[in-house]
Design a protein around this motif. Structure first.
Motif, PDB file in Angstrom:
ATOM      1  N   LEU A  30       0.836  -1.204   0.000  1.00 39.81           N
ATOM      2  CA  LEU A  30       0.000   0.000   0.000  1.00 39.81           C
ATOM      3  C   LEU A  30       0.869   1.251   0.000  1.00 39.81           C
ATOM      4  O   LEU A  30       0.568   2.225  -0.694  1.00 39.81           O
ATOM      5  N   TYR A  31       1.947   1.219   0.784  1.00 39.08           N
ATOM      6  CA  TYR A  31       2.859   2.368   0.826  1.00 39.08           C
ATOM      7  C   TYR A  31       3.464   2.647  -0.547  1.00 39.08           C
ATOM      8  O   TYR A  31       3.607   3.803  -0.954  1.00 39.08           O
ATOM      9  N   TYR A  33       2.178   2.019  -3.562  1.00 37.36           N
ATOM     10  CA  TYR A  33       1.176   2.659  -4.418  1.00 37.36           C
ATOM     11  C   TYR A  33       0.857   4.070  -3.931  1.00 37.36           C
ATOM     12  O   TYR A  33       0.666   4.980  -4.730  1.00 37.36           O
ATOM     13  N   HIS A  34       0.809   4.240  -2.630  1.00 40.03           N
ATOM     14  CA  HIS A  34       0.512   5.557  -2.064  1.00 40.03           C
ATOM     15  C   HIS A  34       1.577   6.568  -2.483  1.00 40.03           C
ATOM     16  O   HIS A  34       1.266   7.678  -2.908  1.00 40.03           O
ATOM     17  N   VAL A  38      -0.295   8.485  -5.744  1.00 36.75           N
ATOM     18  CA  VAL A  38      -1.313   9.317  -5.116  1.00 36.75           C
ATOM     19  C   VAL A  38      -0.760  10.710  -4.808  1.00 36.75           C
ATOM     20  O   VAL A  38       0.316  10.847  -4.229  1.00 36.75           O
ATOM     21  N   ARG A  40      -0.765  14.086  -2.751  1.00 36.60           N
ATOM     22  CA  ARG A  40      -1.029  14.471  -1.368  1.00 36.60           C
ATOM     23  C   ARG A  40      -2.228  15.417  -1.283  1.00 36.60           C
ATOM     24  O   ARG A  40      -2.413  16.289  -2.097  1.00 36.60           O
ATOM     25  N   THR A  44      -8.113  10.492  -2.695  1.00 35.76           N
ATOM     26  CA  THR A  44      -7.429   9.200  -2.789  1.00 35.76           C
ATOM     27  C   THR A  44      -6.356   9.082  -1.715  1.00 35.76           C
ATOM     28  O   THR A  44      -6.174   8.008  -1.120  1.00 35.76           O
ATOM     29  N   ASP A  45      -5.670  10.180  -1.426  1.00 39.72           N
ATOM     30  CA  ASP A  45      -4.671  10.199  -0.352  1.00 39.72           C
ATOM     31  C   ASP A  45      -5.347   9.880   0.985  1.00 39.72           C
ATOM     32  O   ASP A  45      -4.850   9.056   1.762  1.00 39.72           O
ATOM     33  N   PHE A  48      -6.221   6.152   1.075  1.00 38.29           N
ATOM     34  CA  PHE A  48      -5.050   5.320   1.352  1.00 38.29           C
ATOM     35  C   PHE A  48      -4.655   5.412   2.817  1.00 38.29           C
ATOM     36  O   PHE A  48      -4.333   4.393   3.445  1.00 38.29           O
ATOM     37  N   GLN A  49      -4.674   6.615   3.364  1.00 38.74           N
ATOM     38  CA  GLN A  49      -4.321   6.769   4.782  1.00 38.74           C
ATOM     39  C   GLN A  49      -5.287   5.993   5.679  1.00 38.74           C
ATOM     40  O   GLN A  49      -4.867   5.352   6.642  1.00 38.74           O
ATOM     41  N   GLU A  52      -4.506   2.224   5.279  1.00 38.30           N
ATOM     42  CA  GLU A  52      -3.256   1.883   5.973  1.00 38.30           C
ATOM     43  C   GLU A  52      -3.451   1.869   7.491  1.00 38.30           C
ATOM     44  O   GLU A  52      -2.996   0.952   8.173  1.00 38.30           O
ATOM     45  N   ARG A 109       3.850   4.669   8.631  1.00 35.64           N
ATOM     46  CA  ARG A 109       2.465   5.065   8.376  1.00 35.64           C
ATOM     47  C   ARG A 109       2.246   6.494   8.864  1.00 35.64           C
ATOM     48  O   ARG A 109       1.639   7.313   8.190  1.00 35.64           O
TER      49      ARG A 109
END
Length: 147
Positions: A30-31, A33-34, A38, A40, A44-45, A48-49, A52, A109
């Motif tokens: 995930l990190y 792809y983030h 993505v 900031r 979508t950011d 993802f957060q 995670e 994270r």
């Protein structure tokens, strides 16, 4: 008492390990792809957060805690581990390293969420291999029991 419960403790240990490893394999991905895909501050950011954070807090942390509890119960069961062998020490070192990797992922994270100190996607891609290598060491130590 622990001897009679050993099969149940072992089964719960394996179940918790499967959950922990699944999360340990997925979070660094995930990190990647983030960091690579993505922008900031976008929705979508935020998504993802949230993913995670939930993966870490709802699955990964409880699974690690359960893995440690059931693993320590297995260690405490009389006659189940030959501490004169090398394999339990190798496994213990790898489990401690896996827990350290867990902590490293948790710290990152927070760095990704704050935008301060996050690494490039390539670094997380490399970090994604660490749990796999440690898992291989652990499984071979327990199943093969070399030396």
């Amino acid at each position: 008492m622990l001897v009679s419960l050993y099969p149940w403790i072992k089964a719960l240990h394996v179940i918790s390990i499967i959950a922990w490893m699944a999360a340990m394999f997925y979070l660094p991905r995930l990190y990647v792809y983030h960091m690579e895909e993505v922008e900031r501050g976008t929705p979508t950011d935020e998504m993802f957060q949230r993913m995670e954070r939930k993966l870490l807090k709802i699955i990964m942390n409880p699974a690690m805690i359960a893995s440690w509890i059931f693993g320590l119960l297995m260690v405490a069961t009389p006659g189940m581990i030959d501490w004169g062998s090398v394999w339990p020490w190798v496994k213990a070192a790898a489990v401690i390293a896996m827990s350290g990797m867990h902590g490293w992922l948790a710290a990152h994270r927070k760095k990704i969420a704050s935008g301060d100190g996050a690494l490039p996607g390539r670094s997380y891609r490399i970090a994604n291999e660490v749990p796999t290598l440690l898992m291989i060491v652990i499984v071979i130590s327990v199943i093969v029991k070399p030396v």
